[in-house]
Motif scaffolding. Structure first.
Motif, PDB file in Angstrom:
ATOM      1  N   LYS A 110       6.496   6.178  -1.873  1.00  0.00           N
ATOM      2  CA  LYS A 110       5.655   4.368  -2.638  1.00  0.00           C
ATOM      3  C   LYS A 110       4.305   4.750  -3.091  1.00  0.00           C
ATOM      4  CE  LYS A 110       4.870   0.536   0.257  1.00  0.00           C
ATOM      5  NZ  LYS A 110       4.621   0.130   1.396  1.00  0.00           N
ATOM      6  N   SER A 153       8.776   3.400   5.673  1.00  0.00           N
ATOM      7  CA  SER A 153       7.839   2.643   5.179  1.00  0.00           C
ATOM      8  C   SER A 153       6.748   3.132   4.018  1.00  0.00           C
ATOM      9  CB  SER A 153       6.642   2.388   6.144  1.00  0.00           C
ATOM     10  OG  SER A 153       6.050   3.151   6.194  1.00  0.00           O
ATOM     11  N   GLU A 154       7.332   5.021   4.139  1.00  0.00           N
ATOM     12  CA  GLU A 154       7.127   5.695   2.191  1.00  0.00           C
ATOM     13  C   GLU A 154       7.557   5.397   1.551  1.00  0.00           C
ATOM     14  OE1 GLU A 154       3.640   5.393   1.607  1.00  0.00           O
ATOM     15  OE2 GLU A 154       3.048   4.366   3.629  1.00  0.00           O
ATOM     16  N   SER A 194       4.625  10.618   0.991  1.00  0.00           N
ATOM     17  CA  SER A 194       4.806   9.244   0.680  1.00  0.00           C
ATOM     18  C   SER A 194       5.314   9.449  -0.536  1.00  0.00           C
ATOM     19  CB  SER A 194       3.449   8.833   0.957  1.00  0.00           C
ATOM     20  OG  SER A 194       3.561   6.971  -0.093  1.00  0.00           O
ATOM     21  N   ILE A 209       0.414  11.928   2.138  1.00  0.00           N
ATOM     22  CA  ILE A 209      -0.567  11.451   3.224  1.00  0.00           C
ATOM     23  C   ILE A 209      -1.328  11.694   4.187  1.00  0.00           C
ATOM     24  CG2 ILE A 209      -0.401   9.176   1.653  1.00  0.00           C
ATOM     25  CD1 ILE A 209       1.481   8.390   3.886  1.00  0.00           C
TER      26      ILE A 209
END
Length: 175
Positions: A152, A117-118, A150, A140
């Motif tokens: 992202k 997700s990152e 991350s 993070i």
């Protein structure tokens, strides 16, 4: 009661999935390291950790020593990662492996986790494209020396900066 001699040495490798590794010691050679012998909040070993420990002869291999009462002293590379976390600065790391949850990366010899997700602003069907690639990431979270990063957040900041710049072309798109 006899007092055991305390040694210092550097962890030369540590397999987190199996919970064991080795410590380099000039006097004793390589000393076996097992997670069950860690004390005082030292729950996960990393290569280059400077540790203090006592030794006992191995019951399985003659001439080999096992570390007991293993305490973390310091790791300069980990300190660099901790400082980057505090300053919210970017680090460069290499993607080594994939697992069900994301990518395992190496930053200064420290294994860090990049959750799926990152990885990017967009979702990918396969993350194998990132294997063996160098990526800019930001720490993070850190817990018991487990580091989560991350990519992202960096991409989102770049996107926001682009939108506010008034430029006609995006910095990642060549025309």
């Amino acid at each position: 009661m006899t007092t055991q001699k305390t040694y210092e040495g550097r962890v030369i490798f540590y397999d987190k999935s199996k919970g064991f590794g080795r410590i380099q010691n000039n006097e004793l050679g390589n000393v076996f390291l097992h997670q069950s012998k860690f004390v005082e909040n030292y729950k996960m070993g990393h290569a280059n950790d400077l540790v203090s420990y006592e030794v006992i002869p191995s019951t399985k291999k003659p001439g080999v020593f096992e570390a007991i009462n293993v305490r973390f002293v310091k790791n300069e590379n980990l300190q660099t990662i901790i400082e980057a976390f505090a300053e919210k600065s970017n680090l460069k790391g290499k993607v080594l492996k994939m697992n069900a949850g994301g990518l395992l990366m190496d930053i200064y010899g420290i294994e860090v986790f990049l959750p799926k997700s990152e990885v990017d602003i967009f979702e990918f069907k396969s993350y194998t494209v990132f294997l063996n690639k160098d990526l800019d990431v930001r720490v993070i979270s850190m817990d018991d020396r487990s580091v989560v990063v991350s990519r992202k957040v960096i991409l989102e900041e770049e996107e926001t900066s682009y939108r506010h710049s008034g430029k006609e072309t995006h910095p990642h798109i060549e025309v």
